[in-house]
Design a protein around this motif. Structure first.
Motif, PDB file in Angstrom:
ATOM      1  N   GLY A 103      36.850 -43.899  45.900  1.00  0.00           N
ATOM      2  CA  GLY A 103      36.314 -44.008  44.557  1.00  0.00           C
ATOM      3  C   GLY A 103      37.382 -44.284  43.516  1.00  0.00           C
ATOM      4  N   ASP A 104      36.999 -44.112  42.265  1.00  0.00           N
ATOM      5  CA  ASP A 104      37.873 -44.392  41.124  1.00  0.00           C
ATOM      6  C   ASP A 104      38.673 -43.129  40.794  1.00  0.00           C
ATOM      7  OD1 ASP A 104      37.251 -45.768  37.765  1.00  0.00           O
ATOM      8  OD2 ASP A 104      39.101 -45.252  38.843  1.00  0.00           O
ATOM      9  N   ARG A 105      39.877 -43.067  41.296  1.00  0.00           N
ATOM     10  CA  ARG A 105      40.738 -41.893  41.128  1.00  0.00           C
ATOM     11  C   ARG A 105      41.994 -42.323  40.393  1.00  0.00           C
ATOM     12  NH1 ARG A 105      39.786 -37.717  45.183  1.00  0.00           N
ATOM     13  NH2 ARG A 105      41.945 -37.706  45.880  1.00  0.00           N
ATOM     14  N   ARG A 106      42.249 -41.726  39.236  1.00  0.00           N
ATOM     15  CA  ARG A 106      43.328 -42.189  38.356  1.00  0.00           C
ATOM     16  C   ARG A 106      44.329 -41.095  38.000  1.00  0.00           C
ATOM     17  NH1 ARG A 106      40.966 -46.992  34.750  1.00  0.00           N
ATOM     18  NH2 ARG A 106      39.290 -47.634  36.143  1.00  0.00           N
ATOM     19  N   SER A 107      44.135 -39.917  38.505  1.00  0.00           N
ATOM     20  CA  SER A 107      45.081 -38.841  38.224  1.00  0.00           C
ATOM     21  C   SER A 107      46.224 -38.889  39.219  1.00  0.00           C
ATOM     22  CB  SER A 107      44.397 -37.484  38.313  1.00  0.00           C
ATOM     23  OG  SER A 107      45.362 -36.448  38.277  1.00  0.00           O
ATOM     24  N   ARG A 108      47.433 -38.713  38.745  1.00  0.00           N
ATOM     25  CA  ARG A 108      48.599 -38.730  39.620  1.00  0.00           C
ATOM     26  C   ARG A 108      48.521 -37.608  40.642  1.00  0.00           C
ATOM     27  NH1 ARG A 108      53.818 -36.551  36.371  1.00  0.00           N
ATOM     28  NH2 ARG A 108      54.552 -36.450  38.517  1.00  0.00           N
ATOM     29  N   TYR A 109      47.820 -36.550  40.305  1.00  0.00           N
ATOM     30  CA  TYR A 109      47.750 -35.392  41.195  1.00  0.00           C
ATOM     31  C   TYR A 109      46.814 -35.626  42.380  1.00  0.00           C
ATOM     32  CZ  TYR A 109      50.110 -33.426  37.209  1.00  0.00           C
ATOM     33  OH  TYR A 109      51.000 -33.205  36.194  1.00  0.00           O
ATOM     34  N   GLN A 110      46.080 -36.712  42.355  1.00  0.00           N
ATOM     35  CA  GLN A 110      45.199 -37.050  43.465  1.00  0.00           C
ATOM     36  C   GLN A 110      45.903 -37.881  44.544  1.00  0.00           C
ATOM     37  OE1 GLN A 110      42.254 -38.843  40.796  1.00  0.00           O
ATOM     38  NE2 GLN A 110      40.781 -37.261  41.380  1.00  0.00           N
ATOM     39  N   TYR A 111      47.116 -38.288  44.272  1.00  0.00           N
ATOM     40  CA  TYR A 111      47.870 -39.132  45.186  1.00  0.00           C
ATOM     41  C   TYR A 111      48.914 -38.281  45.905  1.00  0.00           C
ATOM     42  CZ  TYR A 111      45.681 -43.151  42.980  1.00  0.00           C
ATOM     43  OH  TYR A 111      44.759 -44.063  42.530  1.00  0.00           O
ATOM     44  N   LYS A 112      48.904 -38.381  47.219  1.00  0.00           N
ATOM     45  CA  LYS A 112      49.745 -37.482  48.008  1.00  0.00           C
ATOM     46  C   LYS A 112      51.134 -38.023  48.253  1.00  0.00           C
ATOM     47  CE  LYS A 112      49.688 -34.751  52.244  1.00  0.00           C
ATOM     48  NZ  LYS A 112      48.889 -34.340  53.417  1.00  0.00           N
ATOM     49  N   TYR A 113      51.245 -39.326  48.473  1.00  0.00           N
ATOM     50  CA  TYR A 113      52.531 -39.924  48.840  1.00  0.00           C
ATOM     51  C   TYR A 113      52.998 -40.869  47.749  1.00  0.00           C
ATOM     52  CZ  TYR A 113      51.099 -38.175  53.393  1.00  0.00           C
ATOM     53  OH  TYR A 113      50.688 -37.373  54.414  1.00  0.00           O
ATOM     54  N   TRP A 114      54.315 -40.844  47.524  1.00  0.00           N
ATOM     55  CA  TRP A 114      54.904 -41.633  46.438  1.00  0.00           C
ATOM     56  C   TRP A 114      56.173 -42.330  46.902  1.00  0.00           C
ATOM     57  CZ3 TRP A 114      52.851 -42.002  41.505  1.00  0.00           C
ATOM     58  CH2 TRP A 114      51.766 -41.156  41.229  1.00  0.00           C
ATOM     59  N   GLY A 115      56.418 -43.503  46.311  1.00  0.00           N
ATOM     60  CA  GLY A 115      57.685 -44.163  46.500  1.00  0.00           C
ATOM     61  C   GLY A 115      58.680 -43.690  45.455  1.00  0.00           C
ATOM     62  N   GLN A 116      59.879 -44.277  45.478  1.00  0.00           N
ATOM     63  CA  GLN A 116      60.943 -43.870  44.574  1.00  0.00           C
ATOM     64  C   GLN A 116      60.897 -44.608  43.243  1.00  0.00           C
ATOM     65  OE1 GLN A 116      63.154 -41.280  45.182  1.00  0.00           O
ATOM     66  NE2 GLN A 116      61.615 -40.989  46.779  1.00  0.00           N
ATOM     67  N   GLY A 117      60.150 -45.671  43.168  1.00  0.00           N
ATOM     68  CA  GLY A 117      60.004 -46.404  41.921  1.00  0.00           C
ATOM     69  C   GLY A 117      60.889 -47.627  41.823  1.00  0.00           C
ATOM     70  N   THR A 118      60.450 -48.586  41.006  1.00  0.00           N
ATOM     71  CA  THR A 118      61.229 -49.784  40.711  1.00  0.00           C
ATOM     72  C   THR A 118      61.123 -50.046  39.213  1.00  0.00           C
ATOM     73  OG1 THR A 118      61.585 -52.110  41.311  1.00  0.00           O
ATOM     74  CG2 THR A 118      59.296 -51.364  41.227  1.00  0.00           C
ATOM     75  N   GLN A 119      62.264 -50.362  38.595  1.00  0.00           N
ATOM     76  CA  GLN A 119      62.321 -50.495  37.142  1.00  0.00           C
ATOM     77  C   GLN A 119      61.845 -51.864  36.680  1.00  0.00           C
ATOM     78  OE1 GLN A 119      63.172 -48.118  34.796  1.00  0.00           O
ATOM     79  NE2 GLN A 119      62.578 -49.650  33.254  1.00  0.00           N
ATOM     80  N   VAL A 120      60.983 -51.853  35.686  1.00  0.00           N
ATOM     81  CA  VAL A 120      60.535 -53.074  35.025  1.00  0.00           C
ATOM     82  C   VAL A 120      60.926 -52.975  33.558  1.00  0.00           C
ATOM     83  CG1 VAL A 120      58.544 -54.425  34.272  1.00  0.00           C
ATOM     84  CG2 VAL A 120      58.630 -53.503  36.606  1.00  0.00           C
ATOM     85  N   SER A 121      61.662 -53.969  33.079  1.00  0.00           N
ATOM     86  CA  SER A 121      62.087 -53.998  31.682  1.00  0.00           C
ATOM     87  C   SER A 121      61.672 -55.325  31.068  1.00  0.00           C
ATOM     88  CB  SER A 121      63.604 -53.815  31.572  1.00  0.00           C
ATOM     89  OG  SER A 121      64.004 -52.568  32.101  1.00  0.00           O
ATOM     90  N   VAL A 122      60.953 -55.261  29.951  1.00  0.00           N
ATOM     91  CA  VAL A 122      60.453 -56.458  29.284  1.00  0.00           C
ATOM     92  C   VAL A 122      61.065 -56.521  27.889  1.00  0.00           C
ATOM     93  CG1 VAL A 122      58.427 -57.759  28.582  1.00  0.00           C
ATOM     94  CG2 VAL A 122      58.296 -56.213  30.562  1.00  0.00           C
ATOM     95  N   THR A 123      61.772 -57.608  27.610  1.00  0.00           N
ATOM     96  CA  THR A 123      62.423 -57.765  26.315  1.00  0.00           C
ATOM     97  C   THR A 123      61.555 -58.618  25.394  1.00  0.00           C
ATOM     98  OG1 THR A 123      63.634 -59.707  27.084  1.00  0.00           O
ATOM     99  CG2 THR A 123      64.699 -57.574  27.347  1.00  0.00           C
ATOM    100  N   SER A 124      61.650 -58.359  24.101  1.00  0.00           N
ATOM    101  CA  SER A 124      60.856 -59.113  23.128  1.00  0.00           C
ATOM    102  C   SER A 124      61.568 -60.366  22.677  1.00  0.00           C
ATOM    103  CB  SER A 124      60.556 -58.228  21.918  1.00  0.00           C
ATOM    104  OG  SER A 124      61.747 -57.750  21.345  1.00  0.00           O
TER     105      SER A 124
END
Length: 124
Positions: A103-124
């Motif tokens: 279903g439609d689950r949007r809370s971070r606490y509903q997700y069990k496994y996570w990656g380490q992340g990747t940085q996105v930077s957008v300049t104006s």
């Protein structure tokens, strides 16, 4: 156990595009719904997009609807976030996450496994 590794982040000008990838290993990838979240400095981690494990149903935050597209390649155990028309406010650390629920689950606490992340930077 599911291991997630994100890639594809970088620096881009406003209006540009980036394609994030999340490679999954471990338990059966198709059993999990996959989500993307992001966290900007000083802000809470927020939902960006989700794709179900069964039928590929997609869900998006209003802030990215029409600009971002989430997809998955089950054969390659990969989920993709295509980001177009990027804005400076899209700047954040982007995380991939796996959820066994449906279903439609949007809370971070509903997700069990996570990656380490990747940085996105957008300049104006």
């Amino acid at each position: 156990q599911v291991q997630l590794v994100e890639s594809g982040g970088g620096l881009v000008q406003a209006g540009g595009s980036l394609r994030l990838s999340c490679a999954a290993s471990g338990r059966t990838f198709s059993n999990y719904a996959m989500g993307w979240f992001r966290q900007a400095p000083g802000k809470e981690r927020e939902f960006v997009a989700r794709i179900s494990g069964s039928y590929g149903t997609t869900y998006y935050a209003n802030s990215v609807l029409g600009r971002f597209t989430i997809s998955r390649d089950t054969a390659k155990n990969t989920v993709i976030l295509q980001m177009d028309s990027l804005k400076p406010e899209d700047t954040a650390l982007y995380y991939c996450a796996a959820d066994y629920g449906s279903g439609d689950r949007r809370s971070r606490y509903q997700y069990k496994y996570w990656g380490q992340g990747t940085q996105v930077s957008v300049t104006s």
